[in-house]
Design a protein around this motif. Sequence first.
Motif, PDB file in Angstrom:
ATOM      1  N   TYR A 151      -4.024  -2.012  -7.101  1.00  0.00           N
ATOM      2  CA  TYR A 151      -4.201  -2.906  -5.953  1.00  0.00           C
ATOM      3  C   TYR A 151      -2.850  -3.301  -5.382  1.00  0.00           C
ATOM      4  O   TYR A 151      -1.879  -3.496  -6.114  1.00  0.00           O
TER       5      TYR A 151
ATOM      6  N   ILE B 196      -1.480  -6.842   2.035  1.00  0.00           N
ATOM      7  CA  ILE B 196      -2.312  -5.916   2.801  1.00  0.00           C
ATOM      8  C   ILE B 196      -2.223  -6.249   4.283  1.00  0.00           C
ATOM      9  O   ILE B 196      -1.882  -7.371   4.661  1.00  0.00           O
TER      10      ILE B 196
ATOM     11  N   GLU C 131      -8.444   0.172  11.808  1.00  0.00           N
ATOM     12  CA  GLU C 131      -7.693   1.323  11.336  1.00  0.00           C
ATOM     13  C   GLU C 131      -6.405   1.516  12.132  1.00  0.00           C
ATOM     14  O   GLU C 131      -5.390   1.970  11.592  1.00  0.00           O
TER      15      GLU C 131
ATOM     16  N   ARG D 286      -9.744  -6.009   0.823  1.00  0.00           N
ATOM     17  CA  ARG D 286     -10.061  -4.582   0.834  1.00  0.00           C
ATOM     18  C   ARG D 286     -11.362  -4.332   0.069  1.00  0.00           C
ATOM     19  O   ARG D 286     -12.227  -3.585   0.511  1.00  0.00           O
TER      20      ARG D 286
ATOM     21  N   SER E 211      -6.824   0.229  -3.953  1.00  0.00           N
ATOM     22  CA  SER E 211      -7.053  -0.840  -2.970  1.00  0.00           C
ATOM     23  C   SER E 211      -8.027  -1.891  -3.489  1.00  0.00           C
ATOM     24  O   SER E 211      -8.845  -2.423  -2.737  1.00  0.00           O
TER      25      SER E 211
ATOM     26  N   TYR F 297      -3.881  -0.668  10.661  1.00  0.00           N
ATOM     27  CA  TYR F 297      -3.366  -0.073   9.428  1.00  0.00           C
ATOM     28  C   TYR F 297      -2.309   0.981   9.753  1.00  0.00           C
ATOM     29  O   TYR F 297      -1.308   1.125   9.037  1.00  0.00           O
TER      30      TYR F 297
ATOM     31  N   PHE G 152     -12.062   4.947  -3.303  1.00  0.00           N
ATOM     32  CA  PHE G 152     -11.726   3.781  -2.494  1.00  0.00           C
ATOM     33  C   PHE G 152     -12.970   3.332  -1.753  1.00  0.00           C
ATOM     34  O   PHE G 152     -13.935   4.083  -1.598  1.00  0.00           O
TER      35      PHE G 152
ATOM     36  N   HIS H  21      -8.632   3.434   3.545  1.00  0.00           N
ATOM     37  CA  HIS H  21      -7.813   2.982   2.422  1.00  0.00           C
ATOM     38  C   HIS H  21      -6.956   4.109   1.831  1.00  0.00           C
ATOM     39  O   HIS H  21      -5.999   3.838   1.115  1.00  0.00           O
ATOM     40  N   SER H  22      -7.311   5.349   2.132  1.00  0.00           N
ATOM     41  CA  SER H  22      -6.540   6.473   1.572  1.00  0.00           C
ATOM     42  C   SER H  22      -5.479   6.994   2.528  1.00  0.00           C
ATOM     43  O   SER H  22      -4.781   7.958   2.201  1.00  0.00           O
TER      44      SER H  22
ATOM     45  N   GLU I 286       0.806  -1.215   0.000  1.00  0.00           N
ATOM     46  CA  GLU I 286       0.000   0.000   0.000  1.00  0.00           C
ATOM     47  C   GLU I 286       0.844   1.271   0.000  1.00  0.00           C
ATOM     48  O   GLU I 286       0.381   2.325  -0.431  1.00  0.00           O
TER      49      GLU I 286
END
Length: 712
Positions: free
Chosen positions: A599, A603, A502, A564, A559, A505, A357, A362-363, A329
């Motif tokens: 993509y 992930i 999150e 995702r 993504s 992430y 997204f 995802h951003s 990512e």
Amino acid sequence: MMGHDALNPEQREAVETLDGPVLVIAGAGSGKTRTLVHRVARLVEAGVEPHRILLLTFTRKAAGNMLSRASELMGPACEKVAGGTFHGFAHGMLRRYAALAGYPRGFTILDRADVQDVFHLLARNLGLSGPGRRFPSKSALASLASRTANTGGSLDLVIEREYPHLLPDLSDLSRLFLAYREYKRAGALFDYDDLLTAWRDILRGHAEVRETMGRTFSHIMVDEYQDTNAIQAEIVRLMATGHDNVMVVGDDAQSIYSFRGANYRNILDFPKQFPGTRVIKLERNYRSTQPNLDCTNAIIARARESFAKRLVAERTGGRPPVVYPARDEIDQARFVADRIEEFLAQGIPPAEIAVLFRMAFHSFQLETELRRKGLGFVKRGGMLLAEAAHIKDLLALLRILVNPLDRISVNRVLSLLEGLGPKGVERIYAGMLTAEDPFAALAYVESRASWAGDVRALGGLLMELKGSGLTDLAGVLGRLEAWYGPHLERIHVDDHPKRTQELAYLREMALRYDDPSAFLADFSLDPPDGVEETKEGRIVLSTMHSAKGLEWDVVFVISLAEGRFPAPRSVHSPTELEEERRLFYVASTRARDHLFYCYPTVISVSGSGILPSAPSRFLSEIPGPFLVHWKEKQPAVSRGERVAKISAQARQAQKAGDHTTSQGFSVGQRVRHPIFGPGRVSAVMGPEKVRIAFDTAGEKVLNTTVARLSVL
């Protein structure tokens, strides 16, 4: 026919068909609004009295714009057409017929803030919230009430399907919702959703009202019919009593709002509800080029149920969409940011570039990369990474670790503790200021209060982490999250599983940093102010849902990896999976000229670490000749070696968050996962793996050194 020469043959057929039921399937970019505007004008031109035409839309602005444009064609008479939203129209009718619903004409409408305040009051009165209680927030309760009303009124079913982590509170929620209904009835109050249900019930129960509506409105038109819920569709059916002169316009392929109660079946079943329906398809696309449309046609062609359609471009030329399989990512974010810089250099305005997204988080990597490059952006549909409360909480913990005298961060973190008020926080901070070791002042704080144990645990953790040298930033964040986790679950009862994902992430983002100060600096840069951009404004970052109805010259859809997209929770439901396909279609049809699909091949998955991932099933279904793959030099390290390395780092980072080890599990045991909820162990597959059949998320294999499982 005045002013209608610009219509294509299909649009003209829809405009000229004045009587009987008509279903207009308006493909993306096919001139739907133009068709509605011209039909209003045509009805007036044909002698239908304007006040007997009813135009229902989803925003007052949309209705106003359409009637204004119709007036340009036929004169001011079109301004007298009855137009507005379903809710606005229902409100007007209820003022007239309130007595039939058992309400006085002077009833009051509760807005969103009012509803929240009522729930807050009732929850306190019933002893469901307050000090020491973990209960959904008033905002979440208002959302749950609206969702329940728009999907048929079954609270049990909504919680079971969409909020399984609230199942332990079901009995209390049922009591609260009963009290809410009684409160509204006693005070002559309607909330926003009651307007529709009450008007529907009056139409159902009173034939004379149905007949009056049929005589009053001889022609009914509905925009965006695929977004109507079951109540709205029934209102349309009942109000057309005696004539069936109903035209609905929409696109079954763009039905993406089931979470708001929209019923995909409404548009599919319209011909059954109105026998003899004329179906007219608008398939000429005025937005995109044919290479883009070849892909979007292929996406929707695999839908299980739909009105067959094939969009054909009116524009010539164009290039096939580009696919970029990113290493991870971080690489995806760099690729998109680099391409954006190239388009800006070519003279494309920033506001004509969008990145779409599935989920707001995802951003996050891209937000950091765009800030690094000094590229301004605005985000729609979800908060910026740096603005989310749980992200700010965890970063405050890290800031304290770097600078123990950061007063704002100390105040934010200590304020998380139940029972610790502002004066207590000030005393603790004063002790940190005078202590030789500020963390020791926390670790040995003198107090018998309920919060003291948490403060001491935090101080001990910070002392330990400081002594480690802070070289493993992802590991440090994992340890801080372990302390923060119980507070996150208590404070954010409504959606802590999503927030936990999150935070995982965020740990992945930390893998690229060796220095916590540099990591924090990236979050301290001035974030976008969120003000709507002008034509010369900013790049747009948007969820797919928020992009509906919009268009840009350049669109990146990112993504697009399994895990995702489609959304993980949808893969066990054929109905939800079909809506994810339609969401991909909506995202893909936003591009006028340049369309990119990106993509990552690995992930981060909360509870499982960093794993290899395949391209989204929807992307894989597009025929190869319709796409162009980006050519770029491959990394020296093989994909397998990279995955192994990152997975090892992730396990180390999350080790502190483990609640148990694989030796503690046995077949048949009940467990809970922070994202997937409760389930039962179906197999122990080795020292680090178990298979669990989750009650709502299906069967999954989890690594117990990473997954935060607790035994029930």
